[in-house]
Scaffold this motif. Structure first.
Motif, mmCIF file in Angstrom:
data_model
loop_
_atom_site.group_PDB
_atom_site.id
_atom_site.type_symbol
_atom_site.label_atom_id
_atom_site.label_comp_id
_atom_site.label_asym_id
_atom_site.label_seq_id
_atom_site.Cartn_x
_atom_site.Cartn_y
_atom_site.Cartn_z
ATOM 1 N N ASP A 143 0.957 -1.160 -0.070
ATOM 2 C CA ASP A 143 0.062 -0.087 0.064
ATOM 3 C C ASP A 143 0.866 1.948 -0.094
ATOM 4 O O ASP A 143 1.952 1.623 0.543
ATOM 5 N N THR A 144 0.277 2.530 -0.203
ATOM 6 C CA THR A 144 0.955 3.903 -0.440
ATOM 7 C C THR A 144 0.064 4.548 0.530
ATOM 8 O O THR A 144 -1.171 4.523 0.690
ATOM 9 N N LEU A 145 0.918 5.146 1.795
ATOM 10 C CA LEU A 145 0.626 5.295 2.714
ATOM 11 C C LEU A 145 -0.087 7.560 2.812
ATOM 12 O O LEU A 145 1.655 7.392 2.554
ATOM 13 N N VAL A 146 -0.354 7.831 2.633
ATOM 14 C CA VAL A 146 0.126 9.522 2.635
ATOM 15 C C VAL A 146 -1.041 10.067 3.255
ATOM 16 O O VAL A 146 -2.138 8.833 3.921
ATOM 17 N N ILE A 147 0.250 10.819 4.265
ATOM 18 C CA ILE A 147 -0.955 11.618 5.500
ATOM 19 C C ILE A 147 -0.311 13.152 5.144
ATOM 20 O O ILE A 147 0.834 13.559 5.365
ATOM 21 N N ASN A 148 -1.532 13.541 5.270
ATOM 22 C CA ASN A 148 -1.869 14.707 5.380
ATOM 23 C C ASN A 148 -1.605 15.472 6.102
ATOM 24 O O ASN A 148 -2.581 15.948 7.169
ATOM 25 N N VAL A 149 -0.384 16.459 7.548
ATOM 26 C CA VAL A 149 -0.261 16.772 8.208
ATOM 27 C C VAL A 149 -0.187 17.972 8.446
ATOM 28 O O VAL A 149 0.036 18.785 6.944
ATOM 29 N N HIS A 150 -1.200 18.817 8.995
ATOM 30 C CA HIS A 150 -1.494 20.162 9.298
ATOM 31 C C HIS A 150 -1.029 20.404 11.151
ATOM 32 O O HIS A 150 -1.278 19.405 11.350
ATOM 33 N N ASN A 151 0.308 21.336 10.750
ATOM 34 C CA ASN A 151 0.486 21.803 11.972
ATOM 35 C C ASN A 151 -0.113 22.943 12.491
ATOM 36 O O ASN A 151 -0.236 24.120 12.095
ATOM 37 N N SER A 152 -1.196 22.043 13.640
ATOM 38 C CA SER A 152 -1.423 23.949 14.758
ATOM 39 C C SER A 152 -0.823 24.458 15.760
ATOM 40 O O SER A 152 -1.298 25.113 16.356
ATOM 41 N N LEU A 153 -0.236 23.854 15.891
ATOM 42 C CA LEU A 153 1.606 23.771 16.907
ATOM 43 C C LEU A 153 1.490 25.446 16.927
ATOM 44 O O LEU A 153 1.561 25.830 16.013
ATOM 45 N N ASP A 154 2.097 25.418 17.900
ATOM 46 C CA ASP A 154 3.500 27.114 16.994
ATOM 47 C C ASP A 154 4.743 27.058 17.633
ATOM 48 O O ASP A 154 5.185 28.256 17.591
ATOM 49 N N VAL A 155 5.435 25.702 16.966
ATOM 50 C CA VAL A 155 6.378 25.323 16.149
ATOM 51 C C VAL A 155 6.455 23.937 15.802
ATOM 52 O O VAL A 155 5.318 23.868 14.563
ATOM 53 N N PRO A 156 7.703 24.168 14.628
ATOM 54 C CA PRO A 156 7.261 23.424 13.722
ATOM 55 C C PRO A 156 7.132 22.347 13.953
ATOM 56 O O PRO A 156 7.766 21.534 14.826
#
Length: 341
Positions: A59-72
């Motif tokens: 399988d191809t695992l695709v993870i769309n990550v959005h950063n809601s932290l205040d740091v990288p």
């Protein structure tokens, strides 16, 4: 003929492969994971622990990550090879820039010929210490080393009363009047306080595959089910020849799969033991090492069987040097020799 079979197998695998897509919003959450200390942590989609990831070989695992932290932030799939795609490997400022606050990045992870037990964790500013991790299970399309009826997941974590960045400030303060106090970690089992984790349910006569993941940062864990033997069939994403042991001793990042056969009778329930310890932190009574217990439940109202205590040095634990790869591939040929004197 061999070339044809290899091509045919690869084509067949591609026919069954899927594209598994996830959306992760990485942000701060609050709670008392150890049952005592309410503190800020890092979760996904407002959850901690957040769900394990399950895919199938190829399988191809695709993870769309959005950063809601205040740091990288960034993520790393621990154990995946990422051949030719190291920009998805995750180490901030090594193979990629961190995802800035408020921004998004998509990871495309190819499982290809890998399968087994892995985990995914944050790889920026030690965010895995604050809860940003979860198991990753890549199910094989092949016949297992030993057939089993059901598989269960057992995950260990060390958990601190303060966030990593706070403890890092203590350590980096060279002008402090004294050395920082030792911060003994608590242990979490399947995401919750080690002594309050839900029971592991066994059905008499069934054979179970336990996928055991050590998602700790500092601590080692020993795991036993007294009254039951374990047979190792996988270590760190590689199938192994069966090896019978009494328990597992695991360092940070290690993973095992073991086969445990339930007793034929539900007359008794049993207690499992998890010992959390650090090899380089001074022992202190009740704090290090610390033993957690949980229930192996055969029947709700069954009494718990008493098993005589046996010292660790009388038990069999898996040693990496004892394990043999199940596929028994030949050693690579030696084309260079270096003599050390």
């Amino acid at each position: 003929m061999i070339h044809f079979l290899v091509v045919f197998a690869a084509t067949l695998l591609g026919c069954f492969a899927a594209r598994v897509e996830l959306s992760w919003d990485v942000g701060y959450v609050y709670g008392a994971r150890d049952g005592f200390t309410y503190r800020r942590a890092i979760g996904v989609n407002g959850e901690l622990p957040f769900p394990p990831v399950h895919v199938t070989q190829g399988d191809t695992l695709v993870i769309n990550v959005h950063n809601s932290l205040d740091v990288p932030t960034s993520i790393h799939a621990h154990g995946l090879l990422n051949n030719g795609t190291n920009y998805y490997d995750g180490p901030d400022m090594v193979t990629q820039c961190g995802i800035p606050p408020g921004e998004s990045f998509t990871y495309v992870l190819e499982t290809k010929n890998q399968f087994g037990t892995f985990w995914i964790h944050g790889h920026t500013r030690h965010q895995e210490v604050d809860g940003f991790h979860t198991p990753l299970i890549i199910h094989s399309r092949k016949q297992p080393v030993i057939d089993y009826d059901e598989e269960l997941l057992v995950a260990f974590e060390d958990w601190y009363t303060t966030e990593f960045n706070v403890r890092q400030e203590y350590i980096n303060n060279l002008k402090g009047a004294s050395r920082p106090p030792t911060n003994y970690a608590k242990a979490l089992i399947n995401g919750y306080d080690g002594n309050n984790t839900a029971p592991i349910t066994f059905v008499p006569g069934k054979r179970y595959r336990l996928r055991v993941v050590c998602m700790s940062v500092n601590n080692w864990f020993k795991f036993r089910i007294p009254g039951h033997k374990m047979t190792v069939i996988e270590a760190d994403g590689v199938e192994s020849m069966p090896l019978e042991v009494d328990g597992l001793s695991m360092g940070p990042g290690q993973r095992y799969s073991v086969i445990v056969t339930a007793h034929k009778s539900d007359e008794f329930n049993y207690i499992y033991n998890v010992t959390s310890y650090s090899r380089f932190i001074t022992k202190e009574e009740g704090l290090r090492p610390i033993v957690y217990t949980g229930l192996i439940k055969y029947k709700d109202d069954a009494p718990t069987k008493t098993i005589p205590v046996v010292s660790d040095n009388q038990l069999v634990w898996p040693e990496e040097a004892q394990l043999q790869a199940y596929d028994k591939q030949p050693r690579l040929p030696v084309d260079r020799q270096i003599e050390l004197t």
